[in-house]
Design a protein around this motif. Structure first.
Motif, PDB file in Angstrom:
ATOM      1  N   THR A  99       0.834  -1.208   0.000  1.00 41.37           N
ATOM      2  CA  THR A  99       0.000   0.000   0.000  1.00 41.37           C
ATOM      3  C   THR A  99       0.859   1.243   0.000  1.00 41.37           C
ATOM      4  OG1 THR A  99      -1.776  -1.134   1.204  1.00 41.37           O
ATOM      5  CG2 THR A  99      -1.761   1.274   1.276  1.00 41.37           C
ATOM      6  N   ARG A 100       1.872   1.228   0.802  1.00 43.81           N
ATOM      7  CA  ARG A 100       2.771   2.387   0.888  1.00 43.81           C
ATOM      8  C   ARG A 100       3.474   2.635  -0.441  1.00 43.81           C
ATOM      9  NH1 ARG A 100       8.046   3.633   2.312  1.00 43.81           N
ATOM     10  NH2 ARG A 100       8.319   5.405   3.729  1.00 43.81           N
ATOM     11  N   ASN A 134       2.444   1.710  -3.357  1.00 45.66           N
ATOM     12  CA  ASN A 134       1.429   2.130  -4.316  1.00 45.66           C
ATOM     13  C   ASN A 134       1.177   3.634  -4.211  1.00 45.66           C
ATOM     14  OD1 ASN A 134      -0.782   1.874  -6.208  1.00 45.66           O
ATOM     15  ND2 ASN A 134      -2.167   1.985  -4.457  1.00 45.66           N
ATOM     16  N   ILE A 135       1.145   4.145  -3.003  1.00 45.17           N
ATOM     17  CA  ILE A 135       0.971   5.588  -2.798  1.00 45.17           C
ATOM     18  C   ILE A 135       2.152   6.355  -3.380  1.00 45.17           C
ATOM     19  CG2 ILE A 135       0.847   7.409  -1.043  1.00 45.17           C
ATOM     20  CD1 ILE A 135      -0.649   5.345   0.742  1.00 45.17           C
ATOM     21  N   THR A 174      -2.502  15.996  -1.684  1.00 52.89           N
ATOM     22  CA  THR A 174      -2.561  14.651  -1.111  1.00 52.89           C
ATOM     23  C   THR A 174      -3.896  13.985  -1.452  1.00 52.89           C
ATOM     24  OG1 THR A 174      -3.256  15.690   0.977  1.00 52.89           O
ATOM     25  CG2 THR A 174      -0.940  15.037   0.781  1.00 52.89           C
ATOM     26  N   ILE A 221      -3.420  12.487  -4.796  1.00 58.29           N
ATOM     27  CA  ILE A 221      -2.575  11.298  -4.676  1.00 58.29           C
ATOM     28  C   ILE A 221      -3.393  10.117  -4.178  1.00 58.29           C
ATOM     29  CG2 ILE A 221      -0.633  10.281  -3.403  1.00 58.29           C
ATOM     30  CD1 ILE A 221       0.658  13.088  -3.423  1.00 58.29           C
ATOM     31  N   ALA A 222      -4.237  10.354  -3.177  1.00 58.18           N
ATOM     32  CA  ALA A 222      -5.081   9.289  -2.640  1.00 58.18           C
ATOM     33  C   ALA A 222      -5.998   8.727  -3.722  1.00 58.18           C
ATOM     34  CB  ALA A 222      -5.898   9.821  -1.468  1.00 58.18           C
ATOM     35  N   ALA A 247      -4.070   6.635  -6.185  1.00 57.98           N
ATOM     36  CA  ALA A 247      -3.625   5.363  -5.596  1.00 57.98           C
ATOM     37  C   ALA A 247      -4.794   4.445  -5.270  1.00 57.98           C
ATOM     38  CB  ALA A 247      -2.814   5.640  -4.328  1.00 57.98           C
ATOM     39  N   THR A 264      -5.743   6.834   4.642  1.00 53.88           N
ATOM     40  CA  THR A 264      -4.694   5.835   4.413  1.00 53.88           C
ATOM     41  C   THR A 264      -3.383   6.517   4.036  1.00 53.88           C
ATOM     42  OG1 THR A 264      -6.284   4.161   3.725  1.00 53.88           O
ATOM     43  CG2 THR A 264      -4.005   3.840   3.034  1.00 53.88           C
ATOM     44  N   VAL A 265      -3.483   7.549   3.194  1.00 54.36           N
ATOM     45  CA  VAL A 265      -2.270   8.291   2.829  1.00 54.36           C
ATOM     46  C   VAL A 265      -1.617   8.877   4.081  1.00 54.36           C
ATOM     47  CG1 VAL A 265      -1.383  10.322   1.617  1.00 54.36           C
ATOM     48  CG2 VAL A 265      -3.068   8.839   0.506  1.00 54.36           C
ATOM     49  N   ILE A 302       6.151  12.684   1.425  1.00 55.98           N
ATOM     50  CA  ILE A 302       6.123  11.855   0.213  1.00 55.98           C
ATOM     51  C   ILE A 302       7.259  12.250  -0.716  1.00 55.98           C
ATOM     52  CG2 ILE A 302       4.775  11.246  -1.828  1.00 55.98           C
ATOM     53  CD1 ILE A 302       2.250  11.695  -0.192  1.00 55.98           C
TER      54      ILE A 302
END
Length: 208
Positions: A19-20, A22-23, A41, A44-45, A48, A54-55, A65
């Protein structure tokens, strides 16, 4: 000031790691397409496919990031650099420098839009690049001593600093060139110039 560390938020479970990453991958693509300042952000979320919460679970803000993407590039550069220097031991200076430049350029050119965005959005002296430069300088100095033989340590420091500065300046600018032919010629010319400098230094010591 070097990039912020994200170690305290680095997950250990495979799913969380994925997950990380992927972000980060989504952010890298957006930064390359839109630039850092124009990428939120929230965007970005969405890219992703995760929630904004989650971000923030992994990255408290956009700056973190950016810092992590830069750290990823730095780590890959150092790895490529170390491997290339090891493989090019006992070679002429020009070939050594050319190999090092090519190794760094390989990493910088893997994602030209992202590199362009990072260069445009970050100041060199607050980006963590100086810390990377210091580590690479030690590797180059060892090779310089091996090639030129025993000599004055201060002179080696000056020569090494010059080589690293020229390499960084060339790579940071050439990596974003769209014409690969021009980029390759810039790299080759830089290697020749640095080799000429090293050869002149070696000749000056032998004739003293």
């Amino acid at each position: 000031m070097p990039p912020k560390s994200t170690d305290r938020r680095r997950p250990t479970q495979d799913r969380a790691k994925a997950t990380r990453e992927n972000i980060l991958d989504a952010a890298a693509e957006l930064f390359g397409d839109r630039g850092i300042a124009s990428t939120s952000t929230n965007r970005i979320a969405a890219a992703a496919g995760v929630s904004i919460g989650t971000v923030y679970r992994y990255f408290p803000d956009r700056a973190m990031i950016v810092a992590e993407l830069l750290a990823r590039i730095q780590g890959n550069i150092e790895r490529r650099f170390t491997e290339r220097v090891r493989d090019l031991a006992d070679t002429p200076v020009q070939q050594l420098v050319l190999g090092v430049l090519e190794a760094v350029m390989e990493e910088m050119s893997t994602d030209v839009p992202l590199v362009r965005a990072l260069i445009a959005g970050l100041d060199f002296y607050s980006s963590g690049m100086p810390e990377l430069e210091v580590r690479l300088r030690l590797l180059v100095k060892m090779q310089v001593i091996q090639i030129l033989g025993p000599g004055d340590d201060d002179e080696y420091d000056v020569l090494t600093f010059t080589i690293i500065s020229a390499c960084f300046g060339t790579v940071l600018r050439a990596a974003v060139l769209e014409d690969t032919r021009v980029r390759d010629e810039v790299i080759a010319t830089t290697a020749r110039l640095i080799a000429t400098l090293a050869d002149s230094e070696r000749h000056a010591r032998t004739t003293e």
